[in-house]
Scaffold this motif. Sequence first.
Motif, PDB file in Angstrom:
ATOM      1  N   LYS A  36       0.736  -1.073  -0.017  1.00  0.00           N
ATOM      2  CA  LYS A  36       0.117  -0.106  -0.087  1.00  0.00           C
ATOM      3  C   LYS A  36       0.945   1.312   0.012  1.00  0.00           C
ATOM      4  O   LYS A  36       0.474   2.233  -0.951  1.00  0.00           O
ATOM      5  CB  LYS A  36      -0.960  -0.105   1.191  1.00  0.00           C
ATOM      6  CG  LYS A  36      -2.059   1.035   1.244  1.00  0.00           C
ATOM      7  CD  LYS A  36      -3.125   1.036   2.291  1.00  0.00           C
ATOM      8  CE  LYS A  36      -2.469   1.318   3.563  1.00  0.00           C
ATOM      9  NZ  LYS A  36      -3.466   1.418   4.548  1.00  0.00           N
ATOM     10  N   GLN A  37       2.048   1.416   0.939  1.00  0.00           N
ATOM     11  CA  GLN A  37       2.604   2.510   0.995  1.00  0.00           C
ATOM     12  C   GLN A  37       3.613   2.731  -0.282  1.00  0.00           C
ATOM     13  O   GLN A  37       3.785   3.682  -0.929  1.00  0.00           O
ATOM     14  CB  GLN A  37       3.792   2.248   2.011  1.00  0.00           C
ATOM     15  CG  GLN A  37       3.025   2.495   3.331  1.00  0.00           C
ATOM     16  CD  GLN A  37       3.901   2.338   4.663  1.00  0.00           C
ATOM     17  OE1 GLN A  37       4.988   1.811   4.529  1.00  0.00           O
ATOM     18  NE2 GLN A  37       3.450   3.022   5.813  1.00  0.00           N
ATOM     19  N   VAL A  38       4.103   1.499  -1.024  1.00  0.00           N
ATOM     20  CA  VAL A  38       4.726   1.718  -2.038  1.00  0.00           C
ATOM     21  C   VAL A  38       3.747   2.159  -3.426  1.00  0.00           C
ATOM     22  O   VAL A  38       4.195   3.159  -4.300  1.00  0.00           O
ATOM     23  CB  VAL A  38       5.314   0.200  -2.713  1.00  0.00           C
ATOM     24  CG1 VAL A  38       5.992   0.429  -4.094  1.00  0.00           C
ATOM     25  CG2 VAL A  38       6.409  -0.126  -1.664  1.00  0.00           C
ATOM     26  N   SER A  39       2.343   1.669  -3.272  1.00  0.00           N
ATOM     27  CA  SER A  39       1.760   2.281  -4.472  1.00  0.00           C
ATOM     28  C   SER A  39       1.249   3.779  -4.293  1.00  0.00           C
ATOM     29  O   SER A  39       1.384   4.460  -5.241  1.00  0.00           O
ATOM     30  CB  SER A  39       0.428   1.228  -4.285  1.00  0.00           C
ATOM     31  OG  SER A  39       0.682  -0.123  -4.438  1.00  0.00           O
ATOM     32  N   ALA A  40       1.101   4.019  -2.978  1.00  0.00           N
ATOM     33  CA  ALA A  40       0.852   5.437  -2.822  1.00  0.00           C
ATOM     34  C   ALA A  40       1.973   6.265  -3.035  1.00  0.00           C
ATOM     35  O   ALA A  40       1.897   7.395  -3.554  1.00  0.00           O
ATOM     36  CB  ALA A  40       0.686   5.536  -1.256  1.00  0.00           C
ATOM     37  N   PHE A  41       3.237   5.975  -2.675  1.00  0.00           N
ATOM     38  CA  PHE A  41       4.356   6.758  -3.151  1.00  0.00           C
ATOM     39  C   PHE A  41       4.546   6.850  -4.570  1.00  0.00           C
ATOM     40  O   PHE A  41       4.871   7.892  -5.022  1.00  0.00           O
ATOM     41  CB  PHE A  41       5.767   5.917  -2.686  1.00  0.00           C
ATOM     42  CG  PHE A  41       6.830   6.886  -2.729  1.00  0.00           C
ATOM     43  CD1 PHE A  41       7.139   7.889  -1.797  1.00  0.00           C
ATOM     44  CD2 PHE A  41       7.928   6.624  -3.608  1.00  0.00           C
ATOM     45  CE1 PHE A  41       8.188   8.443  -1.821  1.00  0.00           C
ATOM     46  CE2 PHE A  41       9.106   7.047  -3.552  1.00  0.00           C
ATOM     47  CZ  PHE A  41       9.313   8.264  -2.794  1.00  0.00           C
ATOM     48  N   LEU A  42       4.526   5.903  -5.365  1.00  0.00           N
ATOM     49  CA  LEU A  42       4.641   5.785  -6.792  1.00  0.00           C
ATOM     50  C   LEU A  42       3.460   6.402  -7.726  1.00  0.00           C
ATOM     51  O   LEU A  42       3.687   7.156  -8.782  1.00  0.00           O
ATOM     52  CB  LEU A  42       4.834   4.375  -7.271  1.00  0.00           C
ATOM     53  CG  LEU A  42       6.243   3.721  -6.855  1.00  0.00           C
ATOM     54  CD1 LEU A  42       6.591   2.418  -7.528  1.00  0.00           C
ATOM     55  CD2 LEU A  42       7.551   4.531  -7.249  1.00  0.00           C
ATOM     56  N   LEU A  43       2.482   6.503  -7.106  1.00  0.00           N
ATOM     57  CA  LEU A  43       1.136   7.100  -7.800  1.00  0.00           C
ATOM     58  C   LEU A  43       0.841   8.453  -7.275  1.00  0.00           C
ATOM     59  O   LEU A  43       0.523   9.383  -8.088  1.00  0.00           O
ATOM     60  CB  LEU A  43       0.150   6.175  -7.561  1.00  0.00           C
ATOM     61  CG  LEU A  43      -0.165   4.829  -8.267  1.00  0.00           C
ATOM     62  CD1 LEU A  43      -1.197   4.095  -7.794  1.00  0.00           C
ATOM     63  CD2 LEU A  43       0.048   5.103  -9.743  1.00  0.00           C
ATOM     64  N   LEU A  44       0.868   8.611  -6.105  1.00  0.00           N
ATOM     65  CA  LEU A  44       0.396   9.965  -5.562  1.00  0.00           C
ATOM     66  C   LEU A  44       1.246  10.842  -4.729  1.00  0.00           C
ATOM     67  O   LEU A  44       0.926  11.879  -4.039  1.00  0.00           O
ATOM     68  CB  LEU A  44      -0.949   9.646  -4.329  1.00  0.00           C
ATOM     69  CG  LEU A  44      -1.976   8.545  -5.075  1.00  0.00           C
ATOM     70  CD1 LEU A  44      -2.908   8.181  -3.942  1.00  0.00           C
ATOM     71  CD2 LEU A  44      -2.530   9.115  -6.295  1.00  0.00           C
ATOM     72  N   ASP A  45       2.554  10.473  -4.542  1.00  0.00           N
ATOM     73  CA  ASP A  45       3.443  11.478  -3.888  1.00  0.00           C
ATOM     74  C   ASP A  45       3.731  12.729  -4.813  1.00  0.00           C
ATOM     75  O   ASP A  45       3.844  12.717  -5.974  1.00  0.00           O
ATOM     76  CB  ASP A  45       4.954  10.848  -3.790  1.00  0.00           C
ATOM     77  CG  ASP A  45       5.755  11.538  -2.671  1.00  0.00           C
ATOM     78  OD1 ASP A  45       5.514  11.070  -1.500  1.00  0.00           O
ATOM     79  OD2 ASP A  45       6.637  12.231  -3.302  1.00  0.00           O
ATOM     80  N   ARG A  46       3.645  13.916  -3.985  1.00  0.00           N
ATOM     81  CA  ARG A  46       3.665  15.085  -4.641  1.00  0.00           C
ATOM     82  C   ARG A  46       5.419  15.683  -4.821  1.00  0.00           C
ATOM     83  O   ARG A  46       5.236  16.635  -5.682  1.00  0.00           O
ATOM     84  CB  ARG A  46       3.033  16.173  -3.923  1.00  0.00           C
ATOM     85  CG  ARG A  46       1.547  15.878  -3.594  1.00  0.00           C
ATOM     86  CD  ARG A  46       0.947  16.999  -2.810  1.00  0.00           C
ATOM     87  NE  ARG A  46      -0.573  16.448  -2.492  1.00  0.00           N
ATOM     88  CZ  ARG A  46      -1.657  16.862  -3.419  1.00  0.00           C
ATOM     89  NH1 ARG A  46      -1.318  17.716  -4.528  1.00  0.00           N
ATOM     90  NH2 ARG A  46      -2.764  16.298  -3.062  1.00  0.00           N
ATOM     91  N   GLU A  47       6.104  14.629  -4.243  1.00  0.00           N
ATOM     92  CA  GLU A  47       7.500  15.520  -4.310  1.00  0.00           C
ATOM     93  C   GLU A  47       8.614  14.567  -5.142  1.00  0.00           C
ATOM     94  O   GLU A  47       9.301  15.021  -5.638  1.00  0.00           O
ATOM     95  CB  GLU A  47       8.134  15.581  -2.725  1.00  0.00           C
ATOM     96  CG  GLU A  47       7.109  16.612  -1.950  1.00  0.00           C
ATOM     97  CD  GLU A  47       7.773  16.562  -0.601  1.00  0.00           C
ATOM     98  OE1 GLU A  47       8.702  15.761  -0.033  1.00  0.00           O
ATOM     99  OE2 GLU A  47       7.157  17.534   0.312  1.00  0.00           O
ATOM    100  N   ALA A  98       6.963   9.991  -9.430  1.00  0.00           N
ATOM    101  CA  ALA A  98       5.509   9.617  -9.080  1.00  0.00           C
ATOM    102  C   ALA A  98       4.372  10.110 -10.125  1.00  0.00           C
ATOM    103  O   ALA A  98       4.787  11.283 -10.614  1.00  0.00           O
ATOM    104  CB  ALA A  98       5.169  10.233  -7.604  1.00  0.00           C
ATOM    105  N   ALA A  99       3.524   9.256 -10.453  1.00  0.00           N
ATOM    106  CA  ALA A  99       2.628   9.825 -11.589  1.00  0.00           C
ATOM    107  C   ALA A  99       2.006  11.136 -11.027  1.00  0.00           C
ATOM    108  O   ALA A  99       1.761  12.023 -11.962  1.00  0.00           O
ATOM    109  CB  ALA A  99       1.408   8.681 -11.620  1.00  0.00           C
ATOM    110  N   LEU A 100       1.379  11.584 -10.156  1.00  0.00           N
ATOM    111  CA  LEU A 100       0.995  12.842  -9.566  1.00  0.00           C
ATOM    112  C   LEU A 100       1.868  13.906 -10.021  1.00  0.00           C
ATOM    113  O   LEU A 100       1.627  14.972 -10.612  1.00  0.00           O
ATOM    114  CB  LEU A 100       0.649  12.757  -8.255  1.00  0.00           C
ATOM    115  CG  LEU A 100       0.150  14.329  -7.480  1.00  0.00           C
ATOM    116  CD1 LEU A 100      -0.955  14.682  -8.458  1.00  0.00           C
ATOM    117  CD2 LEU A 100      -0.211  13.973  -5.810  1.00  0.00           C
ATOM    118  N   HIS A 101       3.066  13.784  -9.517  1.00  0.00           N
ATOM    119  CA  HIS A 101       4.153  14.492  -9.819  1.00  0.00           C
ATOM    120  C   HIS A 101       4.593  14.863 -11.316  1.00  0.00           C
ATOM    121  O   HIS A 101       4.409  16.242 -11.598  1.00  0.00           O
ATOM    122  CB  HIS A 101       5.729  14.397  -9.033  1.00  0.00           C
ATOM    123  CG  HIS A 101       6.572  15.421  -8.982  1.00  0.00           C
ATOM    124  ND1 HIS A 101       6.931  16.396  -8.045  1.00  0.00           N
ATOM    125  CD2 HIS A 101       7.445  15.759 -10.094  1.00  0.00           C
ATOM    126  CE1 HIS A 101       7.964  17.135  -8.454  1.00  0.00           C
ATOM    127  NE2 HIS A 101       8.462  16.811  -9.855  1.00  0.00           N
TER     128      HIS A 101
END
Length: 330
Positions: free
Chosen positions: A228-239, A243-246
Motif C-alpha cells: 500500500k505504501q509503495v503504491s501510494a508513493f509511486l502514484l500519489l506522492d507530490r514530491e 511519481a505519477a501525480l508529480h
Amino acid sequence: MLSRVASAIYWMNRYVERAENVARFVHVNLHLELDLPILEGAVGSQWQPLIWTTGDEKEFEKRYAEKGGVTRENVIHFLTFDTENPNSIASCVKSARENARSIREVISSEMWFTLNRFYLMVRDPLAKSTAANDPHTFYTDVKTACALFIGETMSTMSHGEGWHFGRIGRLLERADKTSRILDVKYYILLPRVEYVGMPLDTIQWVALLKSASAFEMYRKRFSIITPKQVSAFLLLDREFPRAALHCINDAEESLRSITGSTENTYSNPAEQLLGRLLADLNYAQIDEIIKVGLHEYIDNLQSRINQTDDAIYRTFFEVRPATSQSQSQG
C-alpha cells in the motif's frame, strides 16, 4: 512555433525517457535474478515481466516464439538492440536522434552532441558484447547518457514553448512507465498467492522501487516496505519526481505555460483531459484505489495518459489542410 518543430521536441524527449526506463528495467532485473530462487509455478521466467511492462507481448511472441521464447538472451536483445522493435533502446535512441537532427537550429549544440554520442555508443559494433559481458557498465552508461541529455536540456535550452513541449513528452512517458511497473508487480508477477508477504514478495517490491529509482527516497519516508505504501508513493506522492501525480502536475504546468490558460480553465481538449486527470490524482486516496482495484485504476490511468497524448497531437501537431480565402470568408 511550427507544429513540426513542437512535435519533434516532444517525441525526442519521450524517446530518450523511454530508452532510460527500458535500461532501468533490464538493469534491475539483472541484479534481481541473482536474489530470486527458481520457483515452481513461476509465470514464464524472471524475464517475462519485462515484456509485460513494456506492453510488447504480441510483438515479442510473434518474432521470438520459434527462437526459444522468453529467455534471458532473447528478452535482452529484444529490449536493447532489436531495431525491428520500435520500443527497444536502439530504436528509441535512433528515433530521438532523427527528431533532433530535424530541429538542429532549435536545440542547443550540447544537446545534439550528447544525443549523437549516445546514438554512436548504442550502435557501436562492440555494444552487444559489452552488454553481454559487462551489462552493469553498459546499462549504467545508457542511464547516464539519458540523464546527461535531460541535464543539457534543462541547462542549455531556453525555457520557452519548445522546452515545455519536451518537458510534457518526458513527463507523460515517465508517468506511464511508473504505472506500468507498479501494475506488473501488483497484478501478475507473483506465481502464487501464498507468496504474498514472504521474503520473495519483499525482494520484488524493492526491485520495483529500484526500477523507478525510488528505493532510497522511499526509505527516507517509510520504515518498512508494504504494497500500500509503495503504491501510494509511486502514484500519489507530490514530491518524488517519478511519481505519477508529480509528473502529471508538472506536465499540466508546462501545458498552461504554452497556452497561457489560467488555473481552473482550459482552452483545448488536451488541457481539459490533463487537468481532469490531475484533479483526480490530487484527491485520490490509496485505500479507495485498492478497494476499487489497483490494476483497474492503473489501467484507466494509462488510458487517460494515452488520450491526453492523442489530444496533444490533434491540438498542436496535426497538419490541417489549408483553408482557401474564399472558404474562410464564406
